[in-house]
Design a protein around this motif. Structure first.
Motif, short mmCIF file in Angstrom:
data_model
loop_
_atom_site.label_atom_id
_atom_site.label_comp_id
_atom_site.label_asym_id
_atom_site.label_seq_id
_atom_site.Cartn_x
_atom_site.Cartn_y
_atom_site.Cartn_z
N PRO A 223 0.83 -1.22 0.00
CA PRO A 223 0.00 0.00 0.00
C PRO A 223 0.86 1.26 0.00
N MET A 224 0.25 2.37 -0.33
CA MET A 224 0.90 3.67 -0.23
C MET A 224 0.77 4.16 1.22
N ILE A 225 1.91 4.45 1.84
CA ILE A 225 1.92 4.85 3.25
C ILE A 225 2.74 6.13 3.41
N ASP A 226 2.58 6.78 4.55
CA ASP A 226 3.41 7.91 4.94
C ASP A 226 4.52 7.38 5.83
N CYS B 26 11.34 8.77 6.58
CA CYS B 26 11.63 9.86 5.64
C CYS B 26 10.46 10.79 5.43
N GLY B 27 9.25 10.38 5.82
CA GLY B 27 8.08 11.22 5.67
C GLY B 27 7.46 11.24 4.29
N GLN B 28 8.01 10.49 3.35
CA GLN B 28 7.47 10.49 2.00
C GLN B 28 6.24 9.59 1.90
N HIS B 29 5.38 9.91 0.95
CA HIS B 29 4.20 9.09 0.66
C HIS B 29 4.59 8.12 -0.45
N ALA B 30 4.90 6.88 -0.09
CA ALA B 30 5.45 5.92 -1.04
C ALA B 30 4.98 4.53 -0.67
N LEU B 31 5.37 3.55 -1.51
CA LEU B 31 5.03 2.16 -1.24
C LEU B 31 5.81 1.66 -0.04
N GLY B 32 5.14 0.86 0.79
CA GLY B 32 5.82 0.34 1.96
C GLY B 32 4.92 -0.59 2.75
N CYS C 183 8.61 2.83 4.47
CA CYS C 183 8.64 2.68 3.01
C CYS C 183 9.75 1.71 2.61
N PHE C 184 9.65 1.19 1.38
CA PHE C 184 10.62 0.21 0.90
C PHE C 184 12.00 0.83 0.70
#
Length: 644
Positions: free
Chosen positions: A221-224, A228-234, A245-246
């Motif tokens: 899923p896309m998570i915060d 790192c605070g980024q909205h990415a897959l993880g 995140c990954f």
């Protein structure tokens, strides 16, 4: 019937009263507890009732989803979104943080695995094994999942193979196959993934607010990210119960792999780590951790040595993982750049020379290989040794080594070589090793022996059928679905301008010049005006690689970037793709060269396609052309006429 009657029948059957049958669901016809009604009061089971309750999920936006619960404002949630919204708890069985379900036996909460292991078992009425019950027969006997799947019968016919049996998709179903298809013939649809951009089968279909998602991207899923605070897959609960995140997971994994005894990472390897995790697919590093040969090799070298050098990589052999890692290290500045083809040629020469047992013969072969073959080889316009030139050098060095082995079989060395030894060698190998023997004679290492003179090169041995050749040209130029842009450009350069693949892959963006009258490509000393639509295809290059270090560290000058970071494609790789398109490189180049030689003066097409004037003249002779009067014709045509 009323619900009370059904409960009475269940209780009577459980009490052992014979002659009673459990009521069946009005939809699935299975004898199950009927707690719900349908249409005009028909009793149905909970499974069918849940299947009928569908709506658009307010969480993921997917249509026709089964409703698990409704939020406080009445918005429906599908089972997946409901599970994602729940907080994991400690399982009463295994103790791990999982989504739990309460057991009716002891009123404790268990995860799915523990629930399955704790489910009651009964002897299967078909196979007799004590297994969990998947269904019950008409008489109430238990049927396990394996026997239940085997006992399913159907009268439906598959439109693909004609087999009669259960269908995996129907013509009017949600899969939109347009036909009845069994499980053996069904294929998942392939569309472009809205996350990674690859054409793969669809795991999550697009809705009004989301795109199609492939299985790889759907599993994450896309998570915060909490790091790192980024909205990415993880993952939602990986970093001490927090989302991670990954990219951050891969960074920490590589740091653990490359860290020294003091838990510090060398400055050069930090850039390598950043490149490995900077691509759009850092999850592949985690998924294929034990299968990435270059990453394992990097960890091994970092663990055993403080400084990385080319010599350490040379000792690992010539395989893809070594070459890939070397390209990354050079592109990031961890290693200095060098001519890899030349370095491999020197290593090859050293191995071949070491195979010679006699010292004097080994010395002669070393002089010939290093100062006559390698030192005289021509580099390309980028100052690098080409793949084709390196292969020819290896063939000459190996042929010289075989001649020395031929003398050893006759109990002779180079100093004792006679005319009979050379004649016996030329009888077995008429065109191999003659250059080495001529070098030995010219330098006084053998006596005054007679050698055959150079054999003039024959004309082209193979060529393509002209009709098929021009059909390929038209297809590559105008059919955008025939191949990729890279392959179409390479095919046109071979089919129209007889360009060798080693030269095609080394083209750069500086070879393209766009002017008012068209697009020019520099193949020789004079720029060549490209015909449409080839000019549009060439200006569309380079095409960036989809992912990996080849995209992050790509050299922007190459028109044909390769898989290794900062390098262009290998000619052999391009040849394989052209062969799959039906283009034989040698035959197609010969056909294109004969066409140019028969229609254009030698001096003109020699400067345009980048060959010597002598070679162009020979091709003109092979084509049967005669341009000896071309200069006089041009002079007379341009001379001003005087009216009488």
């Amino acid at each position: 019937m009323p619900k009370l009657v059904g409960e009475f029948l269940y209780a009577a059957i459980d009490a052992g009263i014979a002659g009673l049958a459990a009521p069946s669901c009005a939809l699935c016809r299975r004898p199950r507890p009927l707690f719900h009604t349908h249409d005009d009061g028909q009793r149905i089971c909970t499974t069918c009732y849940s299947r009928l309750r569908v709506a658009t999920c307010s969480g993921c936006g997917r249509e026709n989803q089964r409703i698990k619960v409704r939020t406080s404002d009445g918005s429906p949630l599908c089972p997946r979104c409901h599970d994602h919204a729940r907080q994991p708890e400690a399982c009463a069985g295994c103790g791990q943080l999982r989504l739990l379900k309460r057991s009716t036996a002891d009123s404790l909460d268990y995860c799915r695995g523990c629930q399955s292991r704790r489910s009651p078992t009964e002897p299967c009425s078909v196979c007799g094994q004590d297994r969990r019950v998947n269904a019950r027969a008409a008489d109430g006997s238990a049927v396990c999942s394996t026997c239940y799947a085997k006992s399913r019968t159907s009268t439906d016919v598959c439109h693909e193979c004609g087999a009669v049996g259960p269908l995996n998709a129907r013509a009017g179903g949600r899969t939109a196959t347009g036909k009845d298809v069994c499980i053996r013939c069904y294929r998942h649809p392939k569309r472009e993934c809205g996350i990674c951009g690859r054409a793969r089968r669809v795991a999550l279909k697009a809705t009004g607010t989301s795109t199609d998602v492939c299985p790889t991207c759907y599993q994450a899923p896309m998570i915060d990210c909490s790091v790192c605070g980024q909205h990415a897959l993880g993952r939602r609960t990986t970093k001490e119960g927090q989302p991670w995140c990954f990219a951050c997971q891969a960074t920490e994994r590589i740091d653990q792999l490359l860290a020294a005894a003091d838990r510090s990472i060398p400055d050069g390897l930090k850039d390598v780590r950043d490149v490995l995790v900077a691509g759009p697919r850092p999850r592949s590093i985690l998924s294929n951790w034990n299968r990435i040969g270059s990453l394992s090799l990097l960890a091994k070298l970092a663990r055993e040595h403080t400084d990385l050098t080319h010599e350490l990589l040379d000792a690992e052999g010539n395989r893809f993982s070594v070459n890939y890692l070397r390209a990354v290290l050079v592109a990031t500045g961890a290693l200095p750049a060098r001519d890899e083809n030349l370095a491999r040629l020197h290593r090859f020469a050293a191995r071949v020379i070491a195979e010679v047992s006699y010292a004097q013969d080994r010395q002669n072969l070393s002089r010939y290989a290093r100062w006559h073959v390698i030192a005289r080889v021509q580099v390309d316009r980028h100052g690098q040794l080409g793949h084709g030139a390196a292969d020819r050098c290896r063939q000459e060095i190996r042929a010289a080594q075989r001649f020395i082995a031929h003398l050893a079989d006759r109990n002779r060395i180079i100093g004792d070589c006679t005319q009979a030894d050379i004649d016996a060698w030329l009888t077995k190998q008429p065109d191999k090793g003659i250059r080495f023997v001529r070098w030995l004679r010219d330098n006084g290492h053998v006596g005054d022996v007679a050698l055959p003179g150079p054999v003039p090169k024959a004309g082209p041995r193979t060529h393509a059928n002209p009709d098929e050749h021009w059909a390929l040209v038209r297809r590559m130029l105008h059919d955008e679905h025939s191949a990729s842009v890279e392959d179409r450009v390479a095919a046109c350069l071979v089919l129209l301008y007889a360009q060798p693949l080693a030269k095609i892959v080394a083209l750069t963006v500086h070879d393209i010049n766009t002017a008012e009258d068209g697009t020019y490509l520099r193949l020789g000393t004079e720029p060549l005006l490209l015909i449409p639509p080839l000019d549009a295809l060439v200006t569309a290059l380079p095409i960036a690689k989809p992912f990996g270090a080849a995209r992050t560290l790509a050299d922007p000058r190459w028109l044909f970037p390769g898989k290794n970071a900062g390098q262009h494609q290998h000619p052999t790789s391009l040849m394989g793709r052209l062969n799959r398109l039906g283009i034989t490189t040698r035959a197609s180049r010969n056909t294109a060269m004969l066409h140019l030689a028969s229609s254009v003066p030698p001096a003109v097409f020699a400067s345009l396609i980048g060959i010597s004037a002598g070679a162009a003249t020979k091709w003109t002779e092979h084509a049967g052309g005669n341009w000896t009067t071309y200069a006089a014709v041009r002079k007379n045509s341009t001379r001003p006429r005087h009216n009488d």
